[in-house]
Design an enzyme around this catalytic site. Structure first.
Site, PDB file in Angstrom:
ATOM      1  CB  ILE A   1      -0.822   0.102   1.312  1.00  0.00           C
ATOM      2  CG1 ILE A   1      -1.456  -1.243   1.705  1.00  0.00           C
ATOM      3  CG2 ILE A   1      -1.863   1.198   1.243  1.00  0.00           C
ATOM      4  CD1 ILE A   1      -1.900  -1.270   3.179  1.00  0.00           C
ATOM      5  CG  HIS A   2       2.851   3.331  -3.014  1.00  0.00           C
ATOM      6  ND1 HIS A   2       2.444   2.315  -3.837  1.00  0.00           N
ATOM      7  CD2 HIS A   2       3.138   4.383  -3.827  1.00  0.00           C
ATOM      8  CE1 HIS A   2       2.481   2.720  -5.090  1.00  0.00           C
ATOM      9  NE2 HIS A   2       2.889   3.970  -5.118  1.00  0.00           N
ATOM     10  NE  ARG A   3      -0.793   4.204  -6.932  1.00  0.00           N
ATOM     11  CZ  ARG A   3      -0.198   4.629  -8.044  1.00  0.00           C
ATOM     12  NH1 ARG A   3       0.092   5.901  -8.179  1.00  0.00           N
ATOM     13  NH2 ARG A   3       0.106   3.793  -8.988  1.00  0.00           N
TER      14      ARG A   3
ATOM     15  NE  ARG B   1       2.711   8.697  -0.121  1.00  0.00           N
ATOM     16  CZ  ARG B   1       2.336   9.975  -0.195  1.00  0.00           C
ATOM     17  NH1 ARG B   1       1.587  10.496   0.738  1.00  0.00           N
ATOM     18  NH2 ARG B   1       2.697  10.722  -1.205  1.00  0.00           N
TER      19      ARG B   1
ATOM     20  CG  ASP C   1      -1.859   1.302  -3.037  1.00  0.00           C
ATOM     21  OD1 ASP C   1      -0.687   0.960  -3.270  1.00  0.00           O
ATOM     22  OD2 ASP C   1      -2.170   2.033  -2.057  1.00  0.00           O
TER      23      ASP C   1
END
Ligand code: UD1
Length: 354
Positions: free
Chosen positions: A200-202, A237, A278
């Protein structure tokens, strides 16, 4: 001899640039001389340096060291730095990749100086302008000289936006070149695919606590329902947001790790029975490696994978994620045909030369 400046800055761009760099080095070094400029958008070794070593990419001649920041600030520093270099050196063209802020800055700086811009992975559209990447890719495409589309869907998008045959070229996807090139050189493992791979990084997932929480709690449910391990390499992030939420997985079977290298990622995909992500890049890598994928987004640019029945859109909704996992658990996608023939980098370089 053409002198080309390759502009990269973020992790997926190092991977894509590797395909072109190798091909120039191995087949076209008498026709193209490539310099690399790293904007410094990604700077941790796990997000940057390690990819140059592992993928044997020439070290950047320039590193702007811009680091993290708001979109405007980060892009402005890049514009300033790239312009200075383009004014100092006389390049015949600039190669840009994908849709990050580094792509946008490279496209703008070069086009304003009338240096030809070659956009690799052009024509992708999510039709969601709330995504910073959508804005970046639209602007980059519209100031580019040659637009290399990885899929026919991307070609169609470019044709609808008015690009003709002399500008928009179906090249296939350099990421397929990479998967073929590196998997041939990897040691095969006999381990059965026994885990789920999750990334997950968006920003729309990491920066909305209710979405992030929904995905994270679903992981716990998945461990129980499918009696499975989960490998979850964490983007910086995402790590910051998870820390600030005070989240830690209930089950020890959810292994949160540092970001993986490219080869570690390919290996992790092969050891996974399903991928949840994502990331656009990982969606494709899963497909290219014969694994199905649950997409943690409401839409995707890589519609071919969904149309092939190898991926489903689950967004961040717990019930939909569970349903999608249930539907895809026994699916083994067959070899992809929509992303070219694994020789996209040759097509791209030959067009640039001609
Ligand atoms: C960027 C791209 C995104 C791409 C992704 C791949 C934009 C708008 N987004 O998102 O399209 O999918 O790269 O990873 O260009 N950070 C570190 N160390 C690093 C890099 C980042 O700690 O080496 C942290 C910083 O807190 C930073 C945050 O991650 O503020 C976000 O980094 P940034 O480059 O702004 O965007 P990404 O989320 O990585």
């Amino acid at each position: 001899m053409k002198r080309i400046l390759t502009i990269v800055g973020a992790r997926p761009q190092f991977i894509k640039a590797a395909a072109i760099s190798h091909t120039i080095r191995d087949f076209y070094s008498n026709r193209i001389q490539e310099d690399i400029l790293h904007t410094g958008q990604h700077y941790d070794d796990a997000m940057s340096g390690r990819f140059f070593t592992e993928l044997d990419i020439p070290l950047p001649k320039y590193n702007l060291g811009v680091g993290s920041g708001s979109h405007g600030h980060q892009t402005a520093l890049m514009l300033n730095g790239i312009e200075e270099i383009l004014l100092k050196e006389r390049y015949d063209g600039v190669l840009i990749y994908g849709d990050t802020n580094s792509t946008l800055a490279g496209a703008l700086a070069a086009s304003k100086l009338q240096v030809p811009v070659y956009h690799v992975e052009a024509g992708l559209r999510s039709f969601n302008r709330a995504m910073p990447e959508e804005v970046n890719r639209i602007v980059a495409d519209h100031v580019s000289t040659l637009l290399f589309a990885p899929t026919q869907t991307a070609m169609g998008n470019l044709q609808r936006e008015g690009f003709g045959q002399s500008q928009a070229i179906f090249s296939g996807d350099v990421m397929l070149d990479n998967v073929r090139y590196y998997t041939e050189r990897m040691q095969t493992t006999d381990n059965l695919p026994a885990q789920l791979l999750v990334t997950i990084h968006r920003d729309f997932n990491t920066d909305h606590p209710e979405r992030l929480k929904s995905i994270l709690t679903t992981l716990d449910t998945l461990v129980e329902r499918y009696d499975t391990d989960i490998l979850f390499p964490v983007h910086p992030r995402t790590g910051q947001k998870i820390d600030s939420m005070g989240y830690s997985p209930k089950s020890e079977r959810i292994r949160m790790s540092a970001p993986l290298s490219y080869l570690e990622t390919l290996e992790a995909i092969q050891q996974s029975w399903l991928v949840l992500t994502d990331s656009g890049g990982l969606q494709k890598e899963a497909y290219f490696c014969g694994r199905a994928c649950v997409i943690l987004r409401p839409e995707t640019e890589w519609v071919e994978i969904v149309e092939a029945g190898a991926a489903l859109l689950a967004d961040a909704d717990q019930q939909r994620i569970m349903d999608c996992v249930g539907q895809l658990r026994d699916i083994t996608p067959t070899a992809p045909t929509q992303f070219g023939d694994g020789r996209a980098s040759h097509a791209i370089i030959q067009h640039i030369i001609s």
